[in-house]
Design a protein around this motif. Sequence first.
Motif, PDB file in Angstrom:
ATOM      1  N   GLY A 108     -16.148 -33.022  30.349  1.00 45.65           N
ATOM      2  CA  GLY A 108     -17.152 -32.158  30.969  1.00 45.65           C
ATOM      3  C   GLY A 108     -18.572 -32.481  30.552  1.00 45.65           C
ATOM      4  O   GLY A 108     -19.526 -32.198  31.288  1.00 45.65           O
ATOM      5  N   VAL A 109     -18.741 -33.090  29.365  1.00 46.75           N
ATOM      6  CA  VAL A 109     -20.085 -33.424  28.884  1.00 46.75           C
ATOM      7  C   VAL A 109     -20.698 -34.512  29.747  1.00 46.75           C
ATOM      8  O   VAL A 109     -21.853 -34.418  30.181  1.00 46.75           O
ATOM      9  CB  VAL A 109     -20.021 -33.878  27.403  1.00 46.75           C
ATOM     10  N   GLU A 110     -19.941 -35.564  30.028  1.00 44.60           N
ATOM     11  CA  GLU A 110     -20.428 -36.649  30.866  1.00 44.60           C
ATOM     12  C   GLU A 110     -20.714 -36.154  32.285  1.00 44.60           C
ATOM     13  O   GLU A 110     -21.721 -36.519  32.904  1.00 44.60           O
ATOM     14  CB  GLU A 110     -19.389 -37.771  30.911  1.00 44.60           C
ATOM     15  N   GLU A 111     -19.849 -35.277  32.780  1.00 44.34           N
ATOM     16  CA  GLU A 111     -20.024 -34.754  34.135  1.00 44.34           C
ATOM     17  C   GLU A 111     -21.281 -33.900  34.243  1.00 44.34           C
ATOM     18  O   GLU A 111     -21.964 -33.891  35.265  1.00 44.34           O
ATOM     19  CB  GLU A 111     -18.796 -33.924  34.532  1.00 44.34           C
ATOM     20  N   ARG A 112     -21.597 -33.190  33.181  1.00 44.25           N
ATOM     21  CA  ARG A 112     -22.755 -32.297  33.224  1.00 44.25           C
ATOM     22  C   ARG A 112     -24.073 -33.017  32.964  1.00 44.25           C
ATOM     23  O   ARG A 112     -25.086 -32.719  33.587  1.00 44.25           O
ATOM     24  CB  ARG A 112     -22.574 -31.186  32.180  1.00 44.25           C
ATOM     25  N   TRP A 113     -24.076 -33.972  32.033  1.00 46.04           N
ATOM     26  CA  TRP A 113     -25.326 -34.598  31.617  1.00 46.04           C
ATOM     27  C   TRP A 113     -25.398 -36.090  31.911  1.00 46.04           C
ATOM     28  O   TRP A 113     -26.362 -36.746  31.537  1.00 46.04           O
ATOM     29  CB  TRP A 113     -25.516 -34.404  30.105  1.00 46.04           C
ATOM     30  N   GLY A 114     -24.428 -36.643  32.596  1.00 45.25           N
ATOM     31  CA  GLY A 114     -24.375 -38.085  32.792  1.00 45.25           C
ATOM     32  C   GLY A 114     -25.538 -38.666  33.559  1.00 45.25           C
ATOM     33  O   GLY A 114     -25.848 -39.849  33.414  1.00 45.25           O
ATOM     34  N   GLY A 175     -18.663 -19.670  24.637  1.00 41.29           N
ATOM     35  CA  GLY A 175     -19.665 -19.909  25.662  1.00 41.29           C
ATOM     36  C   GLY A 175     -19.830 -21.374  26.020  1.00 41.29           C
ATOM     37  O   GLY A 175     -20.412 -21.701  27.050  1.00 41.29           O
ATOM     38  N   HIS A 176     -19.327 -22.274  25.173  1.00 37.36           N
ATOM     39  CA  HIS A 176     -19.423 -23.714  25.427  1.00 37.36           C
ATOM     40  C   HIS A 176     -18.075 -24.327  25.788  1.00 37.36           C
ATOM     41  O   HIS A 176     -18.006 -25.529  26.082  1.00 37.36           O
ATOM     42  CB  HIS A 176     -19.990 -24.422  24.199  1.00 37.36           C
ATOM     43  N   TYR A 177     -17.042 -23.526  25.796  1.00 32.13           N
ATOM     44  CA  TYR A 177     -15.693 -24.058  26.036  1.00 32.13           C
ATOM     45  C   TYR A 177     -15.537 -24.588  27.462  1.00 32.13           C
ATOM     46  O   TYR A 177     -14.831 -25.563  27.696  1.00 32.13           O
ATOM     47  CB  TYR A 177     -14.661 -22.959  25.775  1.00 32.13           C
ATOM     48  N   TYR A 178     -16.221 -23.966  28.429  1.00 30.50           N
ATOM     49  CA  TYR A 178     -15.965 -24.285  29.837  1.00 30.50           C
ATOM     50  C   TYR A 178     -16.300 -25.721  30.206  1.00 30.50           C
ATOM     51  O   TYR A 178     -15.772 -26.250  31.188  1.00 30.50           O
ATOM     52  CB  TYR A 178     -16.696 -23.307  30.760  1.00 30.50           C
ATOM     53  N   TYR A 179     -17.164 -26.383  29.438  1.00 29.51           N
ATOM     54  CA  TYR A 179     -17.427 -27.793  29.745  1.00 29.51           C
ATOM     55  C   TYR A 179     -17.220 -28.723  28.545  1.00 29.51           C
ATOM     56  O   TYR A 179     -17.177 -29.943  28.711  1.00 29.51           O
ATOM     57  CB  TYR A 179     -18.839 -27.984  30.319  1.00 29.51           C
ATOM     58  N   GLN A 180     -17.039 -28.159  27.358  1.00 31.17           N
ATOM     59  CA  GLN A 180     -16.833 -28.995  26.175  1.00 31.17           C
ATOM     60  C   GLN A 180     -15.412 -28.904  25.621  1.00 31.17           C
ATOM     61  O   GLN A 180     -15.073 -29.620  24.683  1.00 31.17           O
ATOM     62  CB  GLN A 180     -17.838 -28.634  25.077  1.00 31.17           C
ATOM     63  N   GLY A 181     -14.598 -28.005  26.168  1.00 28.88           N
ATOM     64  CA  GLY A 181     -13.219 -27.904  25.735  1.00 28.88           C
ATOM     65  C   GLY A 181     -13.069 -27.400  24.308  1.00 28.88           C
ATOM     66  O   GLY A 181     -14.002 -26.829  23.724  1.00 28.88           O
ATOM     67  N   LEU A 182     -11.878 -27.647  23.720  1.00 27.18           N
ATOM     68  CA  LEU A 182     -11.579 -27.146  22.374  1.00 27.18           C
ATOM     69  C   LEU A 182     -12.496 -27.775  21.327  1.00 27.18           C
ATOM     70  O   LEU A 182     -12.911 -27.104  20.381  1.00 27.18           O
ATOM     71  CB  LEU A 182     -10.118 -27.424  22.034  1.00 27.18           C
TER      72      LEU A 182
END
Length: 229
Positions: A108-114, A175-182
Amino acid sequence: MNRRRAAFELLIFGALALGLRFAFDPLFWRYAGPVSLILTLAILLAYLRRRGEGWSSLGLIRLPGLRSKLLLAPQTLVAFVLFAASIALTVFGGQAVGLEFMGEEPPGVEERWGDVAGNLPMYLTWLGIVWTSAAFGEEMFFRGFLITRFDAVLRGAPLSGALAVVLAALFFGLGHYYYQGLRGLITTAGIGIAFGTAFLLFKRNLWPLVITHGIIDTINFSALYFEWE
């Protein structure tokens, strides 16, 4: 602050922050978190003003005199050291005990900030978000608001301040789980504990945390934009 009012505010504004985030998620996933947090804080400010309070009641205090302003530099350094320690304990410590996923970047990090790399408008957009929603907004809500309210609810319990820091940090992690996972949940919860500890250490002064948070995120987005290895 009495316990009943603190519990009411935790329930209402915690639910509002989560509800808005989920409502905005299908519309603009990348910006759902920042927009929902800013709206929540706007409503919270209106509520506080009706009660004759303001941001200072959550830690955005005035800094009278030169000494209090000069103290910001060492306090910011302390906050940064606590941040670095939390990263070392969660990311590197996690890998050391066999949690291999702690060394892997969530998809999700790459998808959000790539698309920040080499993209000046996107870079500047995220820097604006960094200093409004992240540095100011997250510190006001997750440290200034949540810790003070959890502490009021737990008042009289053993280690109430420490428990308030941990509970607020868990909320921060979620609050950060939805795009950064566990991995993101664990890492940001660790950062929440570090910053929450600093918040109490600095006698509920949020300024060093806002500055530290903003600098760290600015460095991170600059690294993405300039493609630093």
